[in-house]
Design an enzyme around this catalytic site. Structure first.
Site, PDB file in Angstrom:
ATOM      1  N   SER A  18      13.344 102.896  38.782  1.00  0.00           N
ATOM      2  CA  SER A  18      14.005 101.597  38.937  1.00  0.00           C
ATOM      3  C   SER A  18      15.377 101.594  38.267  1.00  0.00           C
ATOM      4  O   SER A  18      15.528 102.081  37.143  1.00  0.00           O
ATOM      5  CB  SER A  18      13.165 100.490  38.302  1.00  0.00           C
ATOM      6  N   ILE A  19      16.353 100.998  38.941  1.00  0.00           N
ATOM      7  CA  ILE A  19      17.677 100.849  38.343  1.00  0.00           C
ATOM      8  C   ILE A  19      17.559 100.047  37.038  1.00  0.00           C
ATOM      9  O   ILE A  19      18.234 100.345  36.051  1.00  0.00           O
ATOM     10  CB  ILE A  19      18.648 100.182  39.348  1.00  0.00           C
ATOM     11  N   ASP A  64       7.477  86.825  38.213  1.00  0.00           N
ATOM     12  CA  ASP A  64       7.658  86.748  39.660  1.00  0.00           C
ATOM     13  C   ASP A  64       8.696  85.657  39.863  1.00  0.00           C
ATOM     14  O   ASP A  64       8.548  84.547  39.357  1.00  0.00           O
ATOM     15  CB  ASP A  64       6.335  86.397  40.347  1.00  0.00           C
ATOM     16  N   VAL A  65       9.752  85.965  40.604  1.00  0.00           N
ATOM     17  CA  VAL A  65      10.864  85.012  40.720  1.00  0.00           C
ATOM     18  C   VAL A  65      10.722  84.043  41.888  1.00  0.00           C
ATOM     19  O   VAL A  65      11.627  83.254  42.145  1.00  0.00           O
ATOM     20  CB  VAL A  65      12.236  85.717  40.813  1.00  0.00           C
ATOM     21  N   ILE A  92      16.661  92.780  41.298  1.00  0.00           N
ATOM     22  CA  ILE A  92      15.539  92.333  42.133  1.00  0.00           C
ATOM     23  C   ILE A  92      16.022  92.122  43.561  1.00  0.00           C
ATOM     24  O   ILE A  92      17.063  91.498  43.780  1.00  0.00           O
ATOM     25  CB  ILE A  92      14.997  90.986  41.582  1.00  0.00           C
ATOM     26  N   ALA A  95      13.023  92.096  51.104  1.00  0.00           N
ATOM     27  CA  ALA A  95      12.980  91.538  52.459  1.00  0.00           C
ATOM     28  C   ALA A  95      11.709  92.086  53.101  1.00  0.00           C
ATOM     29  O   ALA A  95      11.319  93.223  52.811  1.00  0.00           O
ATOM     30  CB  ALA A  95      14.204  91.973  53.261  1.00  0.00           C
ATOM     31  N   TYR A 155      19.980  97.847  57.315  1.00  0.00           N
ATOM     32  CA  TYR A 155      20.012  97.049  56.073  1.00  0.00           C
ATOM     33  C   TYR A 155      19.887  95.559  56.424  1.00  0.00           C
ATOM     34  O   TYR A 155      19.347  94.761  55.660  1.00  0.00           O
ATOM     35  CB  TYR A 155      21.270  97.350  55.257  1.00  0.00           C
ATOM     36  N   LYS A 162      23.027  90.159  50.360  1.00  0.00           N
ATOM     37  CA  LYS A 162      23.949  90.696  49.353  1.00  0.00           C
ATOM     38  C   LYS A 162      25.329  90.025  49.442  1.00  0.00           C
ATOM     39  O   LYS A 162      25.996  89.858  48.419  1.00  0.00           O
ATOM     40  CB  LYS A 162      24.070  92.215  49.476  1.00  0.00           C
ATOM     41  N   THR A 193      14.922 105.213  44.860  1.00  0.00           N
ATOM     42  CA  THR A 193      14.048 104.335  44.062  1.00  0.00           C
ATOM     43  C   THR A 193      12.925 103.848  44.975  1.00  0.00           C
ATOM     44  O   THR A 193      12.936 104.124  46.173  1.00  0.00           O
ATOM     45  CB  THR A 193      14.796 103.086  43.551  1.00  0.00           C
ATOM     46  N   LEU A 194      11.987 103.088  44.404  1.00  0.00           N
ATOM     47  CA  LEU A 194      10.888 102.524  45.189  1.00  0.00           C
ATOM     48  C   LEU A 194      11.434 101.711  46.365  1.00  0.00           C
ATOM     49  O   LEU A 194      10.931 101.797  47.481  1.00  0.00           O
ATOM     50  CB  LEU A 194      10.025 101.634  44.286  1.00  0.00           C
TER      51      LEU A 194
HETATM   52  P1  NAD Z   1      13.005  98.854  42.553  1.00  0.00           P
HETATM   53  O1  NAD Z   1      11.969  98.702  43.614  1.00  0.00           O
HETATM   54  O2  NAD Z   1      12.709  99.764  41.443  1.00  0.00           O
HETATM   55  O3  NAD Z   1      13.415  97.419  41.984  1.00  0.00           O
HETATM   56  C1  NAD Z   1      13.264  96.223  42.686  1.00  0.00           C
HETATM   57  C2  NAD Z   1      12.516  95.274  41.777  1.00  0.00           C
HETATM   58  O4  NAD Z   1      12.434  93.991  42.403  1.00  0.00           O
HETATM   59  C3  NAD Z   1      11.078  95.738  41.500  1.00  0.00           C
HETATM   60  O5  NAD Z   1      10.837  95.777  40.124  1.00  0.00           O
HETATM   61  C4  NAD Z   1      10.245  94.662  42.169  1.00  0.00           C
HETATM   62  O6  NAD Z   1       9.020  94.441  41.505  1.00  0.00           O
HETATM   63  C5  NAD Z   1      11.185  93.467  42.037  1.00  0.00           C
HETATM   64  N1  NAD Z   1      10.815  92.337  42.885  1.00  0.00           N
HETATM   65  C6  NAD Z   1      10.686  92.286  44.243  1.00  0.00           C
HETATM   66  N2  NAD Z   1      10.248  91.061  44.630  1.00  0.00           N
HETATM   67  C7  NAD Z   1      10.118  90.316  43.503  1.00  0.00           C
HETATM   68  C8  NAD Z   1       9.685  88.978  43.213  1.00  0.00           C
HETATM   69  N3  NAD Z   1       9.273  88.153  44.178  1.00  0.00           N
HETATM   70  N4  NAD Z   1       9.668  88.570  41.908  1.00  0.00           N
HETATM   71  C9  NAD Z   1      10.058  89.399  40.914  1.00  0.00           C
HETATM   72  N5  NAD Z   1      10.453  90.674  41.113  1.00  0.00           N
HETATM   73  C10 NAD Z   1      10.490  91.131  42.389  1.00  0.00           C
HETATM   74  O7  NAD Z   1      14.334  99.325  43.345  1.00  0.00           O
HETATM   75  P2  NAD Z   1      15.850  99.409  42.860  1.00  0.00           P
HETATM   76  O8  NAD Z   1      16.514 100.295  43.854  1.00  0.00           O
HETATM   77  O9  NAD Z   1      15.917  99.716  41.429  1.00  0.00           O
HETATM   78  O10 NAD Z   1      16.396  97.927  43.142  1.00  0.00           O
HETATM   79  C11 NAD Z   1      16.994  97.113  42.158  1.00  0.00           C
HETATM   80  C12 NAD Z   1      18.239  96.420  42.693  1.00  0.00           C
HETATM   81  O11 NAD Z   1      19.232  97.398  42.990  1.00  0.00           O
HETATM   82  C13 NAD Z   1      18.020  95.642  43.970  1.00  0.00           C
HETATM   83  O12 NAD Z   1      18.758  94.430  43.905  1.00  0.00           O
HETATM   84  C14 NAD Z   1      18.633  96.540  45.030  1.00  0.00           C
HETATM   85  O13 NAD Z   1      19.085  95.789  46.135  1.00  0.00           O
HETATM   86  C15 NAD Z   1      19.776  97.116  44.244  1.00  0.00           C
HETATM   87  N6  NAD Z   1      20.387  98.331  44.800  1.00  0.00           N
HETATM   88  C16 NAD Z   1      19.644  99.453  45.036  1.00  0.00           C
HETATM   89  C17 NAD Z   1      20.242 100.594  45.564  1.00  0.00           C
HETATM   90  C18 NAD Z   1      19.452 101.834  45.878  1.00  0.00           C
HETATM   91  O14 NAD Z   1      19.938 102.673  46.636  1.00  0.00           O
HETATM   92  N7  NAD Z   1      18.275 102.019  45.322  1.00  0.00           N
HETATM   93  C19 NAD Z   1      21.621 100.580  45.835  1.00  0.00           C
HETATM   94  C20 NAD Z   1      22.357  99.423  45.570  1.00  0.00           C
HETATM   95  C21 NAD Z   1      21.722  98.303  45.045  1.00  0.00           C
HETATM   96  O1  0WE Z   2      18.756  96.932  48.428  1.00  0.00           O
HETATM   97  C1  0WE Z   2      18.209  97.939  48.777  1.00  0.00           C
HETATM   98  C2  0WE Z   2      16.757  97.916  49.214  1.00  0.00           C
HETATM   99  C3  0WE Z   2      16.126  96.570  49.104  1.00  0.00           C
HETATM  100  C4  0WE Z   2      14.786  96.435  49.770  1.00  0.00           C
HETATM  101  C5  0WE Z   2      13.943  97.487  50.064  1.00  0.00           C
HETATM  102  C6  0WE Z   2      12.718  97.245  50.654  1.00  0.00           C
HETATM  103  C7  0WE Z   2      11.780  98.339  51.061  1.00  0.00           C
HETATM  104  C8  0WE Z   2      10.341  97.878  51.092  1.00  0.00           C
HETATM  105  C9  0WE Z   2      14.399  95.167  50.071  1.00  0.00           C
HETATM  106  N1  0WE Z   2      13.197  94.900  50.662  1.00  0.00           N
HETATM  107  C10 0WE Z   2      12.371  95.913  50.941  1.00  0.00           C
HETATM  108  N2  0WE Z   2      11.177  95.610  51.531  1.00  0.00           N
HETATM  109  C11 0WE Z   2      10.191  96.511  51.692  1.00  0.00           C
HETATM  110  O2  0WE Z   2       9.140  96.201  52.280  1.00  0.00           O
HETATM  111  N3  0WE Z   2      18.928  99.121  48.820  1.00  0.00           N
HETATM  112  C12 0WE Z   2      20.349  99.067  48.569  1.00  0.00           C
HETATM  113  C13 0WE Z   2      18.355 100.426  49.184  1.00  0.00           C
HETATM  114  C14 0WE Z   2      18.526 100.592  50.658  1.00  0.00           C
HETATM  115  O3  0WE Z   2      17.700  99.962  51.544  1.00  0.00           O
HETATM  116  C15 0WE Z   2      18.151 100.266  52.799  1.00  0.00           C
HETATM  117  C16 0WE Z   2      19.280 101.074  52.715  1.00  0.00           C
HETATM  118  C17 0WE Z   2      19.526 101.273  51.338  1.00  0.00           C
HETATM  119  C18 0WE Z   2      20.643 102.049  50.723  1.00  0.00           C
HETATM  120  C19 0WE Z   2      17.651  99.846  54.033  1.00  0.00           C
HETATM  121  C20 0WE Z   2      18.274 100.290  55.198  1.00  0.00           C
HETATM  122  C21 0WE Z   2      19.392 101.086  55.120  1.00  0.00           C
HETATM  123  C22 0WE Z   2      19.917 101.491  53.885  1.00  0.00           C
END
Ligand code: NAD
Ligand code: 0WE
Length: 255
Positions: A18-19, A64-65, A92, A95, A155, A162, A193-194
């Site tokens: 997780s970030i 939980d938000v 957080i 979708a 996306y 976003k 990440t997850l």
């Molecule tokens: P992650 O799955 O580790 O983190 C997402 C978190 O959101 C999880 O801890 C999950 O439990 C929480 N969450 C989801 N629904 C929720 C709810 N209803 N209540 C409370 N918590 C909830 O994945 P990540 O990649 O670390 O994502 C963190 C942030 O970084 C997100 O905003 C994502 O859009 C952003 N981000 C991710 C990437 C990437 O490539 N991984 C790139 C840019 C931005």
């Molecule tokens: O913000 C994100 C991912 C956010 C996300 C991921 C999931 C996967 C599981 C939100 N909701 C869900 N719902 C689920 O059921 N990122 C920036 C990572 C990401 O997601 C993508 C990307 C990238 C990068 C989706 C499509 C294309 C590129």
């Protein structure tokens, strides 16, 4: 030790990729104290296991938000257990899966509502609810992605969310400026990440990023954590309402 004496609440950690966890580790590395949130029971054990490596052992709490009451409960616990804080990190997004697979035009009302509520409104609600336990000079951060400004296939509704999140950063920065609280976003390049795994074509995205970014590589979790430290610290005292890219320069390219 730029964050010495500062207490930062970080929402939410799911696992070690997780970030939010990368940010927690950077905050601790620069002398700060952390409070760690997780979404629900499903993540509790994992997060409790992770924080064992941190000293001092942080306060860990569920948040939980999707309801203001849960956010208020988390705030009350923090105020009671630790007192005021100096920073708040919102990492957080969610979708419904089908919205990230079918064409954007097929997005249904419910999927749109859920994506915007969990990924955007939660940031507004947390900023409002936590603001009276954030010390003056404090800093609020959220995580966004380039899909807010340019089309990233699949996306979809998350891109719309976003855009609204980055706009919310500006309006919140305006509202909280008079309390000397800053509000900013970090926009990382793709990180495994997850929330990113299981996105079809994610591995290809990482490769494209390596080929096209000026630095010719992907970014590391730690680079996002360290940028968060900068935004949480007084080094960034003149910056608010801003989105900072941590993407090896990918977003500046036109071709
Ligand atoms: P992650 O799955 O580790 O983190 C997402 C978190 O959101 C999880 O801890 C999950 O439990 C929480 N969450 C989801 N629904 C929720 C709810 N209803 N209540 C409370 N918590 C909830 O994945 P990540 O990649 O670390 O994502 C963190 C942030 O970084 C997100 O905003 C994502 O859009 C952003 N981000 C991710 C990437 C990437 O490539 N991984 C790139 C840019 C931005
Ligand atoms: O913000 C994100 C991912 C956010 C996300 C991921 C999931 C996967 C599981 C939100 N909701 C869900 N719902 C689920 O059921 N990122 C920036 C990572 C990401 O997601 C993508 C990307 C990238 C990068 C989706 C499509 C294309 C590129």
């Amino acid at each position: 030790m730029i964050l010495k004496g500062k207490r930062i609440a970080i929402f939410n950690v799911a696992n070690k990729k997780s970030i939010a966890w990368a940010i927690a580790q950077s905050v601790v590395r620069y002398g700060g104290e952390v409070i760690i949130g997780y979404q629900n029971e499903r993540f509790k054990e994992n997060v409790e296991e992770l924080v064992k490596d941190l000293s001092p052992k942080p306060l860990v709490l569920e948040c939980d938000v999707s309801s203001d009451e849960r956010i208020e409960e988390a705030k009350r616990i923090i105020e009671r257990e630790t007192g005021k804080i100096d920073g708040l990190v919102h990492s957080i997004a969610f979708a419904p899966t089908e919205a990230l697979k079918s064409p954007f035009i097929e997005t249904n009302r419910e999927a749109f509502r859920i994506a915007l509520e969990v990924s955007v409104y939660s940031f507004v609600a947390m900023s409002r609810i936590f603001k009276d336990i954030i010390n003056p000079g404090g800093s609020i951060i959220t995580l966004t992605y380039y899909g807010s400004e340019k089309v990233i296939p699949n996306y979809n509704v998350m891109g719309v969310a976003k855009s609204a999140l980055e706009s919310s950063v500006r309006y919140l920065a305006y509202d909280l400026g008079k309390d000397n609280i800053r509000v900013n976003a970090i926009s990382p390049g793709p990180l495994s990440t997850l929330a990113a795994r299981g996105i079809s074509g994610f591995v290809d995205m990482l490769q494209l990023h390596r080929e096209r970014s000026p630095l010719k590589r992907n970014i590391e979790h730690r680079e996002v954590g360290d940028t968060a430290v900068f935004l949480l610290s007084s080094l960034s005292s003149g910056i608010t309402g801003e989105t900072i890219y941590v993407d090896a320069g990918y977003n500046i390219m036109g071709m």
